[in-house]
Design a protein around this motif. Structure first.
Motif, PDB file in Angstrom:
ATOM      1  N   THR A 171       0.794  -1.235   0.000  1.00  0.00           N
ATOM      2  CA  THR A 171       0.000   0.000   0.000  1.00  0.00           C
ATOM      3  C   THR A 171       0.821   1.278   0.000  1.00  0.00           C
ATOM      4  O   THR A 171       0.297   2.327  -0.374  1.00  0.00           O
ATOM      5  CB  THR A 171      -0.910   0.029   1.244  1.00  0.00           C
ATOM      6  N   CYS A 172       2.062   1.216   0.409  1.00  0.00           N
ATOM      7  CA  CYS A 172       2.791   2.455   0.699  1.00  0.00           C
ATOM      8  C   CYS A 172       3.767   2.881  -0.381  1.00  0.00           C
ATOM      9  O   CYS A 172       4.442   3.893  -0.222  1.00  0.00           O
ATOM     10  CB  CYS A 172       3.523   2.310   2.033  1.00  0.00           C
ATOM     11  N   PHE A 173       3.885   2.131  -1.440  1.00  0.00           N
ATOM     12  CA  PHE A 173       4.853   2.514  -2.452  1.00  0.00           C
ATOM     13  C   PHE A 173       4.236   3.505  -3.435  1.00  0.00           C
ATOM     14  O   PHE A 173       3.182   3.269  -3.998  1.00  0.00           O
ATOM     15  CB  PHE A 173       5.366   1.279  -3.209  1.00  0.00           C
ATOM     16  N   GLU A 174       4.917   4.620  -3.607  1.00  0.00           N
ATOM     17  CA  GLU A 174       4.561   5.626  -4.583  1.00  0.00           C
ATOM     18  C   GLU A 174       5.820   5.929  -5.398  1.00  0.00           C
ATOM     19  O   GLU A 174       6.930   5.881  -4.875  1.00  0.00           O
ATOM     20  CB  GLU A 174       4.048   6.893  -3.891  1.00  0.00           C
ATOM     21  N   PRO A 175       5.678   6.231  -6.676  1.00  0.00           N
ATOM     22  CA  PRO A 175       4.451   6.381  -7.451  1.00  0.00           C
ATOM     23  C   PRO A 175       3.803   5.048  -7.810  1.00  0.00           C
ATOM     24  O   PRO A 175       4.306   3.982  -7.424  1.00  0.00           O
ATOM     25  CB  PRO A 175       4.945   7.112  -8.702  1.00  0.00           C
ATOM     26  N   GLN A 176       2.725   5.131  -8.586  1.00  0.00           N
ATOM     27  CA  GLN A 176       1.944   3.954  -8.935  1.00  0.00           C
ATOM     28  C   GLN A 176       2.780   2.908  -9.666  1.00  0.00           C
ATOM     29  O   GLN A 176       2.625   1.712  -9.444  1.00  0.00           O
ATOM     30  CB  GLN A 176       0.740   4.370  -9.785  1.00  0.00           C
ATOM     31  N   GLN A 177       3.683   3.361 -10.533  1.00  0.00           N
ATOM     32  CA  GLN A 177       4.476   2.400 -11.298  1.00  0.00           C
ATOM     33  C   GLN A 177       5.392   1.583 -10.394  1.00  0.00           C
ATOM     34  O   GLN A 177       5.587   0.391 -10.610  1.00  0.00           O
ATOM     35  CB  GLN A 177       5.306   3.132 -12.357  1.00  0.00           C
ATOM     36  N   LEU A 178       5.929   2.228  -9.340  1.00  0.00           N
ATOM     37  CA  LEU A 178       6.774   1.490  -8.391  1.00  0.00           C
ATOM     38  C   LEU A 178       5.942   0.448  -7.661  1.00  0.00           C
ATOM     39  O   LEU A 178       6.399  -0.690  -7.456  1.00  0.00           O
ATOM     40  CB  LEU A 178       7.420   2.455  -7.395  1.00  0.00           C
ATOM     41  N   ARG A 179       4.741   0.815  -7.283  1.00  0.00           N
ATOM     42  CA  ARG A 179       3.856  -0.143  -6.607  1.00  0.00           C
ATOM     43  C   ARG A 179       3.555  -1.322  -7.531  1.00  0.00           C
ATOM     44  O   ARG A 179       3.577  -2.475  -7.109  1.00  0.00           O
ATOM     45  CB  ARG A 179       2.552   0.531  -6.187  1.00  0.00           C
ATOM     46  N   GLN A 180       3.311  -1.032  -8.804  1.00  0.00           N
ATOM     47  CA  GLN A 180       3.031  -2.112  -9.755  1.00  0.00           C
ATOM     48  C   GLN A 180       4.234  -3.026  -9.907  1.00  0.00           C
ATOM     49  O   GLN A 180       4.091  -4.249  -9.998  1.00  0.00           O
ATOM     50  CB  GLN A 180       2.639  -1.518 -11.112  1.00  0.00           C
ATOM     51  N   ASP A 181       5.420  -2.451  -9.905  1.00  0.00           N
ATOM     52  CA  ASP A 181       6.642  -3.264 -10.004  1.00  0.00           C
ATOM     53  C   ASP A 181       6.784  -4.184  -8.792  1.00  0.00           C
ATOM     54  O   ASP A 181       7.193  -5.349  -8.923  1.00  0.00           O
ATOM     55  CB  ASP A 181       7.872  -2.358 -10.106  1.00  0.00           C
ATOM     56  N   VAL A 182       6.455  -3.649  -7.601  1.00  0.00           N
ATOM     57  CA  VAL A 182       6.524  -4.465  -6.385  1.00  0.00           C
ATOM     58  C   VAL A 182       5.522  -5.607  -6.451  1.00  0.00           C
ATOM     59  O   VAL A 182       5.831  -6.762  -6.099  1.00  0.00           O
ATOM     60  CB  VAL A 182       6.272  -3.583  -5.135  1.00  0.00           C
ATOM     61  N   LEU A 183       4.304  -5.310  -6.916  1.00  0.00           N
ATOM     62  CA  LEU A 183       3.282  -6.358  -7.028  1.00  0.00           C
ATOM     63  C   LEU A 183       3.717  -7.433  -8.008  1.00  0.00           C
ATOM     64  O   LEU A 183       3.543  -8.636  -7.745  1.00  0.00           O
ATOM     65  CB  LEU A 183       1.949  -5.748  -7.473  1.00  0.00           C
ATOM     66  N   ASN A 184       4.279  -7.026  -9.135  1.00  0.00           N
ATOM     67  CA  ASN A 184       4.756  -8.012 -10.121  1.00  0.00           C
ATOM     68  C   ASN A 184       5.872  -8.864  -9.543  1.00  0.00           C
ATOM     69  O   ASN A 184       5.933 -10.082  -9.763  1.00  0.00           O
ATOM     70  CB  ASN A 184       5.237  -7.294 -11.384  1.00  0.00           C
ATOM     71  N   TRP A 185       6.763  -8.223  -8.790  1.00  0.00           N
ATOM     72  CA  TRP A 185       7.877  -8.958  -8.159  1.00  0.00           C
ATOM     73  C   TRP A 185       7.338  -9.984  -7.161  1.00  0.00           C
ATOM     74  O   TRP A 185       7.740 -11.157  -7.182  1.00  0.00           O
ATOM     75  CB  TRP A 185       8.815  -7.958  -7.493  1.00  0.00           C
ATOM     76  N   LEU A 186       6.426  -9.566  -6.286  1.00  0.00           N
ATOM     77  CA  LEU A 186       5.869 -10.492  -5.296  1.00  0.00           C
ATOM     78  C   LEU A 186       5.091 -11.611  -5.967  1.00  0.00           C
ATOM     79  O   LEU A 186       5.096 -12.759  -5.497  1.00  0.00           O
ATOM     80  CB  LEU A 186       4.976  -9.731  -4.318  1.00  0.00           C
ATOM     81  N   ASN A 187       4.421 -11.287  -7.057  1.00  0.00           N
ATOM     82  CA  ASN A 187       3.677 -12.335  -7.768  1.00  0.00           C
ATOM     83  C   ASN A 187       4.629 -13.332  -8.414  1.00  0.00           C
ATOM     84  O   ASN A 187       4.371 -14.544  -8.418  1.00  0.00           O
ATOM     85  CB  ASN A 187       2.775 -11.699  -8.827  1.00  0.00           C
ATOM     86  N   GLU A 188       5.736 -12.837  -8.958  1.00  0.00           N
ATOM     87  CA  GLU A 188       6.738 -13.743  -9.532  1.00  0.00           C
ATOM     88  C   GLU A 188       7.346 -14.642  -8.461  1.00  0.00           C
ATOM     89  O   GLU A 188       7.736 -15.784  -8.748  1.00  0.00           O
ATOM     90  CB  GLU A 188       7.842 -12.917 -10.214  1.00  0.00           C
ATOM     91  N   GLU A 189       7.429 -14.126  -7.242  1.00  0.00           N
ATOM     92  CA  GLU A 189       7.947 -14.920  -6.122  1.00  0.00           C
ATOM     93  C   GLU A 189       6.879 -15.854  -5.533  1.00  0.00           C
ATOM     94  O   GLU A 189       7.137 -16.524  -4.529  1.00  0.00           O
ATOM     95  CB  GLU A 189       8.456 -13.991  -5.016  1.00  0.00           C
ATOM     96  N   LYS A 190       5.693 -15.873  -6.161  1.00  0.00           N
ATOM     97  CA  LYS A 190       4.585 -16.765  -5.767  1.00  0.00           C
ATOM     98  C   LYS A 190       4.165 -16.562  -4.311  1.00  0.00           C
ATOM     99  O   LYS A 190       3.934 -17.529  -3.566  1.00  0.00           O
ATOM    100  CB  LYS A 190       4.962 -18.232  -6.012  1.00  0.00           C
ATOM    101  N   ILE A 218      -5.161  -8.512   1.142  1.00  0.00           N
ATOM    102  CA  ILE A 218      -4.679  -8.340  -0.231  1.00  0.00           C
ATOM    103  C   ILE A 218      -5.865  -8.166  -1.171  1.00  0.00           C
ATOM    104  O   ILE A 218      -5.863  -7.309  -2.068  1.00  0.00           O
ATOM    105  CB  ILE A 218      -3.803  -9.532  -0.655  1.00  0.00           C
ATOM    106  N   ILE A 219      -6.904  -8.972  -0.973  1.00  0.00           N
ATOM    107  CA  ILE A 219      -8.103  -8.866  -1.820  1.00  0.00           C
ATOM    108  C   ILE A 219      -8.729  -7.478  -1.669  1.00  0.00           C
ATOM    109  O   ILE A 219      -9.019  -6.789  -2.667  1.00  0.00           O
ATOM    110  CB  ILE A 219      -9.125  -9.954  -1.435  1.00  0.00           C
ATOM    111  N   ARG A 220      -8.943  -7.051  -0.428  1.00  0.00           N
ATOM    112  CA  ARG A 220      -9.620  -5.773  -0.200  1.00  0.00           C
ATOM    113  C   ARG A 220      -8.772  -4.597  -0.683  1.00  0.00           C
ATOM    114  O   ARG A 220      -9.269  -3.670  -1.327  1.00  0.00           O
ATOM    115  CB  ARG A 220      -9.939  -5.611   1.284  1.00  0.00           C
ATOM    116  N   LEU A 221      -7.472  -4.620  -0.345  1.00  0.00           N
ATOM    117  CA  LEU A 221      -6.601  -3.527  -0.754  1.00  0.00           C
ATOM    118  C   LEU A 221      -6.501  -3.434  -2.269  1.00  0.00           C
ATOM    119  O   LEU A 221      -6.506  -2.328  -2.832  1.00  0.00           O
ATOM    120  CB  LEU A 221      -5.204  -3.721  -0.148  1.00  0.00           C
ATOM    121  N   SER A 222      -6.415  -4.572  -2.926  1.00  0.00           N
ATOM    122  CA  SER A 222      -6.293  -4.576  -4.386  1.00  0.00           C
ATOM    123  C   SER A 222      -7.554  -4.031  -5.035  1.00  0.00           C
ATOM    124  O   SER A 222      -7.491  -3.232  -5.979  1.00  0.00           O
ATOM    125  CB  SER A 222      -6.009  -5.995  -4.887  1.00  0.00           C
ATOM    126  N   ARG A 223      -8.713  -4.433  -4.534  1.00  0.00           N
ATOM    127  CA  ARG A 223      -9.969  -3.950  -5.113  1.00  0.00           C
ATOM    128  C   ARG A 223     -10.168  -2.467  -4.836  1.00  0.00           C
ATOM    129  O   ARG A 223     -10.613  -1.722  -5.717  1.00  0.00           O
ATOM    130  CB  ARG A 223     -11.135  -4.777  -4.569  1.00  0.00           C
TER     131      ARG A 223
END
Length: 615
Positions: A171-190, A218-223
């Motif tokens: 939730t705390c990463f700004e800007p949006q693109q950095l947050r998206q990169d973190v989400l992609n990284w965590l998703n790649e790490e399963k 994660i569900i609520r924050l993502s939505r």
């Protein structure tokens, strides 16, 4: 004037810092050290920024205090160190976030074996969280270089502070693109799959609870993020993974294909309930958000409905519970209560294949049996009321393209088709037919009411479900007259045996009408209301005529239709009661009746409104 005089007094810390051999602990012993640090006292900040001081501050929050230290001061320095490091002073943030040796020392705390010291874990999490907020690029770069970071986070997920840190990263990463990169990284790490693996019988209850809570958040924050960030081109990869059919199937396999464990079962149900919370922004002209559930989630759950149904029949073993009024053998239990909540949520999705499977299993019949058996469990009663209210008020579910269940339940499927053909409508509510015919809904309402009146006449107590039963009966009457299924309800009632139909008509015109009248008149005209401390509050005569507009307002309130918006707000937010097995009466007339509590609050407001009304 007072400003002509120099009233500035030198801080005692300034005087202390002038000593050449002053130590960090001496400075930390000063009472005003935190205030001076937050005020950015230059001498103090410069002292804290010394390499050895910074290293010692990090050491205090990452290493266990000596066992020789007196207990009451054991965590004094770790606590002060944490407060100093998180005082949000720019120079301290810069030094800590840009010095890799300090970050490695901080990171070393995660490399300890579980369980982590919960207090030190909270200090560690707080420090890293403020760095995530103030130095996001540096922290992301540092953590991505640590190949074991996600492994360690999952390893320690049973520690609540580590769970909080994981959610903070979403939730705390700004800007949006950095947050998206973190989400992609965590998703790649399963990370989702690893959290799912934590919710099974081989893990302990703390891991079940925290992994489940992490997935729910994660569900609520993502939505929420999807709704707030307009025009976001990239979907949330973690939410996408969670909503996949194979992910939900794995969750269900964890609890049904392995050893049964109540903690794991309840945790999985909590995740499913959160997945079913999907709401969209209100379209123009609508008064509440529309409700929809990802079809893949429903497809994963549908084959497991028989397993959930079996949990209602054979829940995990519970000890016999002795109460002041009797013995519960077995108690309702957390598992069955949550299964009923799940059924209520599934009914709200109004999906033909789900409704059909629930009918084939006779799940609603089992739930009604529980309602009338456990007369004091209001947490159960409220969920059963929601189930019946939705069946009565929901529009018929359109048939979908999924294969029906003829191979598994040929007799029931033929019966369902026969019912639809009989009424010459392919979209009839098959759940309504089940409720009124096989479950004998009307007969059971009347029988329970009569049985309760008989017990009370013999000196017994009013049953704990009577408040809910009143609302259920009123919901039948209302939907029969004005609901979307009114014609079908009228037809089903007309097909009842003549004796049952006459009993029902006599009931709604007699006992139910009398109860509604008492609920809307008697307590409103009460002039003396006693608080729990027996202090009398005297409401003077408000000249509250039964036919006044306030009386009509309450009547409208009590008879309100159980709309889907009301259902969404009524009964799905009771997690704080989830680990209560049963709610029992503590004495005559002291049972918790939600209807009674709601109505009394409304009536008190009516009194106040009448008293305040200008003459």
């Amino acid at each position: 004037m007072f400003w002509k005089f120099d009233l500035h007094t030198t801080s005692h810390i300034d005087t202390l810092l002038e000593k050449e051999d002053v130590t960090l602990t001496e400075v930390m012993d000063e009472e005003d050290v935190l205030q001076e640090c937050k005020a950015q006292n230059h001498k103090l900040v410069d002292f804290l920024l010394r390499p050895q001081c910074m290293e010692d501050l990090v050491t205090f929050i990452t290493q266990e205090p000596s066992t020789d230290v007196e207990e009451k001061v054991k965590y004094k320095y770790p606590n002060i160190s944490c407060e100093l490091l998180t005082s949000d002073v720019g120079q301290i943030n810069d030094r800590l976030g840009e010095d890799e040796s300090l970050l490695m020392k901080l990171y070393g705390f995660l490399q300890n074996e579980p369980p982590l010291n919960p207090l030190l874990a909270s200090f560690f999490s707080k420090v890293l969280s403020i760095l995530i907020g103030r130095k996001p690029e540096q922290i992301v770069d540092f953590l991505r270089k640590r190949e074991d970071f996600v492994d360690l986070m999952i390893k320690h997920i049973g520690t609540s502070a580590i769970m909080d840190l994981l959610l903070r990263m979403l939730t705390c990463f700004e800007p949006q693109q950095l947050r998206q990169d973190v989400l992609n990284w965590l998703n790649e790490e399963k990370v989702i799959q690893r959290l799912v693996d934590m919710v099974q019988s081989s893990q302990d209850e703390d891991r079940h609870s925290n992994a489940s809570q992490s997935l729910c958040e994660i569900i609520r924050l993502s939505r929420d993020q999807m709704f707030q960030v307009q025009g976001c081109s990239e979907p949330d990869p973690l939410l996408t993974t969670l909503e996949k059919q194979e992910t939900v199937e794995q969750l269900l396999s964890n609890i049904f294909d392995k050893e049964k464990n109540e903690s794991a079962i309840v945790s999985v149900i909590q995740i499913l309930l959160t997945l079913f919370e999907t709401r969209r922004p209100c379209p123009p002209g609508m008064s509440h958000p529309s409700f929809s559930v990802n079809h893949s989630i429903l497809e994963a759950v549908r084959p497991r409905l028989k397993d959930f149904h079996q949990l209602l029949l054979e829940p995990p073993k519970k000890n016999v519970m002795k109460t002041t009024w009797g013995v519960l053998d077995p108690p309702v239990g957390n598992t069955r209560l949550n299964v009923v909540r799940l059924v209520a949520s599934l009914l709200q999705s109004n999906t033909h294949s789900i409704n059909t499977e629930l009918i084939n299993l006779n799940t609603l019949g089992v739930i009604l049996d529980m309602y009338f058996k456990y007369i004091w469990n209001n947490f159960l009663h409220i969920q059963v009321e929601i189930c019946t209210a939705m069946i009565l008020a929901m529009p018929p579910a359109p048939t979908d393209n999924q294969p029906d269940t003829e191979q598994d339940h040929p007799r029931e499927s033929i019966l369902i088709k026969h019912v639809c053909l009989k009424y010459n409508h392919s979209f009839l509510s098959i759940s309504l037919s089940q409720l009124f015919q096989k479950c004998q809904f009307i007969q059971r309402i009347v029988d329970a009411w009569s049985s309760n009146e008989k017990e009370q006449a013999e000196g017994g107590r009013r049953r704990g479900y009577m408040g809910h039963l009143t609302r259920i009966a009123n919901s039948v009457v209302h939907n029969c007259d004005k609901g979307p299924n009114g014609a079908q309800i009228q037809q089903l009632i007309s097909e009842l045996p003549e004796e049952d139909r006459e009993r029902w008509e006599a009931f709604i015109s007699g006992q139910l009408a009398d109860t509604n009248k008492r609920n809307t008149v008697d307590l409103v005209n009460t002039h003396h209301i006693h608080s729990s401390s027996d202090d009398e509050v005297d409401f003077k005569d408000s000249s509250f005529h039964p036919d006044s507009s306030l009386q009509q307002a309450f009547s409208d309130y009590q008879m309100q239709q159980m709309t889907s918006n009301f259902i969404e707000q009524f009964g799905f937010n009771d997690e704080e009661f989830a680990d209560q097995d049963d709610v029992v009466d503590q004495g005559p007339h002291r049972a918790f009746h939600p209807l009674f509590c709601v109505d009394v609050g409304f009536r008190v407001n009516l009194h106040l409104a009448a008293l305040c009304k200008p003459s």
